[in-house]
Design a protein around this motif. Structure first.
Motif, mmCIF file in Angstrom:
data_model
loop_
_atom_site.group_PDB
_atom_site.id
_atom_site.type_symbol
_atom_site.label_atom_id
_atom_site.label_comp_id
_atom_site.label_asym_id
_atom_site.label_seq_id
_atom_site.Cartn_x
_atom_site.Cartn_y
_atom_site.Cartn_z
ATOM 1 N N VAL A 123 -28.906 51.350 -18.304
ATOM 2 C CA VAL A 123 -27.443 51.460 -18.364
ATOM 3 C C VAL A 123 -26.817 50.968 -17.060
ATOM 4 O O VAL A 123 -25.930 50.109 -17.050
ATOM 5 C CB VAL A 123 -27.021 52.911 -18.665
ATOM 6 C CG1 VAL A 123 -25.506 53.047 -18.625
ATOM 7 C CG2 VAL A 123 -27.550 53.350 -20.008
ATOM 8 N N GLY A 124 -27.258 51.508 -15.948
ATOM 9 C CA GLY A 124 -26.706 51.099 -14.662
ATOM 10 C C GLY A 124 -27.002 49.641 -14.354
ATOM 11 O O GLY A 124 -26.164 48.933 -13.797
ATOM 12 N N GLY A 170 -31.627 52.936 -13.764
ATOM 13 C CA GLY A 170 -30.804 53.984 -14.386
ATOM 14 C C GLY A 170 -30.911 53.926 -15.893
ATOM 15 O O GLY A 170 -29.910 54.017 -16.607
ATOM 16 N N PRO A 173 -25.072 55.894 -12.736
ATOM 17 C CA PRO A 173 -26.353 56.327 -13.316
ATOM 18 C C PRO A 173 -27.555 55.991 -12.448
ATOM 19 O O PRO A 173 -28.550 56.722 -12.457
ATOM 20 C CB PRO A 173 -26.413 55.581 -14.661
ATOM 21 C CG PRO A 173 -25.473 54.453 -14.539
ATOM 22 C CD PRO A 173 -24.413 54.886 -13.579
ATOM 23 N N TYR A 210 -27.609 58.792 -10.011
ATOM 24 C CA TYR A 210 -27.631 60.147 -10.574
ATOM 25 C C TYR A 210 -28.986 60.528 -11.169
ATOM 26 O O TYR A 210 -29.497 61.618 -10.917
ATOM 27 C CB TYR A 210 -26.541 60.269 -11.639
ATOM 28 C CG TYR A 210 -26.605 61.545 -12.425
ATOM 29 C CD1 TYR A 210 -26.208 62.753 -11.852
ATOM 30 C CD2 TYR A 210 -27.080 61.555 -13.731
ATOM 31 C CE1 TYR A 210 -26.281 63.934 -12.567
ATOM 32 C CE2 TYR A 210 -27.152 62.722 -14.454
ATOM 33 C CZ TYR A 210 -26.763 63.918 -13.872
ATOM 34 O OH TYR A 210 -26.837 65.077 -14.579
ATOM 35 N N PHE A 211 -29.589 59.636 -11.961
ATOM 36 C CA PHE A 211 -30.768 60.019 -12.736
ATOM 37 C C PHE A 211 -31.960 60.486 -11.899
ATOM 38 O O PHE A 211 -32.658 61.432 -12.300
ATOM 39 C CB PHE A 211 -31.191 58.885 -13.677
ATOM 40 C CG PHE A 211 -30.307 58.769 -14.884
ATOM 41 C CD1 PHE A 211 -29.987 59.876 -15.653
ATOM 42 C CD2 PHE A 211 -29.788 57.540 -15.258
ATOM 43 C CE1 PHE A 211 -29.165 59.773 -16.758
ATOM 44 C CE2 PHE A 211 -28.965 57.424 -16.369
ATOM 45 C CZ PHE A 211 -28.658 58.541 -17.117
#
Length: 198
Positions: free
Chosen positions: A113-114, A110, A41, A44-45
């Motif tokens: 979460v990350g 993230g 994450p 990715y985000f």
């Protein structure tokens, strides 16, 4: 399948599962998995684009490249924990530092979460220790007393008390009373019924 059936005659899935369990038990598997998942994450985000009907929402920031680097490094550290378990402490500390840096660089880590996954993975890697091999059947463990087979000394029957270790008389070698008395200066022979004689 009976209890005596060897593992080789089991199904392919069972063999693979047992091999994976043995592989997983010799390395910080969960630490590597959490660290690897924490990098996804974070990387990715910043590059994700969400579609809400006809509206597209882009979360890209000026630190997109930094987020990508942190995410790739976390994935690399997770794989390092799996395949180079000797460097688990370094990898764990590096994962914790990168997770903290991601709070500033990559959309609050993230979206937390990350950050949480990488922190848990790093902490697990630092605290993981390799397990000890189980002793084989019939072999005494470390600290166990002598053999247990035919050549072993017979044990005392139930209900009897085995003699304890013998100690030198009090006062002979350690500077106590010279007459060999107890800590109060008299011997057990001087006591009658719990009272001191003389």
């Amino acid at each position: 399948m009976s209890a005596e059936t060897p593992v080789q005659s089991a199904g392919t899935f069972t063999r693979l599962r047992l091999r994976f369990r043995d592989w997983r038990g010799t390395r910080p598997f969960w630490a590597g998995l959490f660290t690897l998942l924490g990098g996804v994450p974070i990387a990715y985000f910043p590059y994700a684009t969400l579609k809400l009907g006809t509206m597209s929402l882009t979360m890209a920031t000026t630190a997109g490249a930094g987020s990508l680097i942190i995410g790739v490094l976390l994935v690399t550290l997770g794989l390092t924990m799996w395949f180079q378990q000797a460097t688990r402490v370094f990898a764990g500390v590096a994962a914790i530092i990168l997770a903290l840096v991601s709070l500033v660089v990559s959309n609050i880590g993230g979206f937390i979460v990350g950050f949480l996954l990488a922190m848990i993975g790093g902490a697990l890697a630092v605290s993981w220790m390799p397990g000890k091999d189980r002793p084989e059947a019939g072999k005494p463990q470390d600290g166990a007393e002598g053999p247990t087979g035919e050549g072993a000394a017979p044990s005392a029957p139930e209900g009897t008390v085995e003699p304890g270790p013998s100690y030198p008389p009090y006062g002979t070698a350690d500077g106590g009373p010279a007459h060999g008395g107890g800590p109060l200066g008299f011997r057990a022979e001087d006591r009658v019924g719990g009272d001191r004689v003389g």
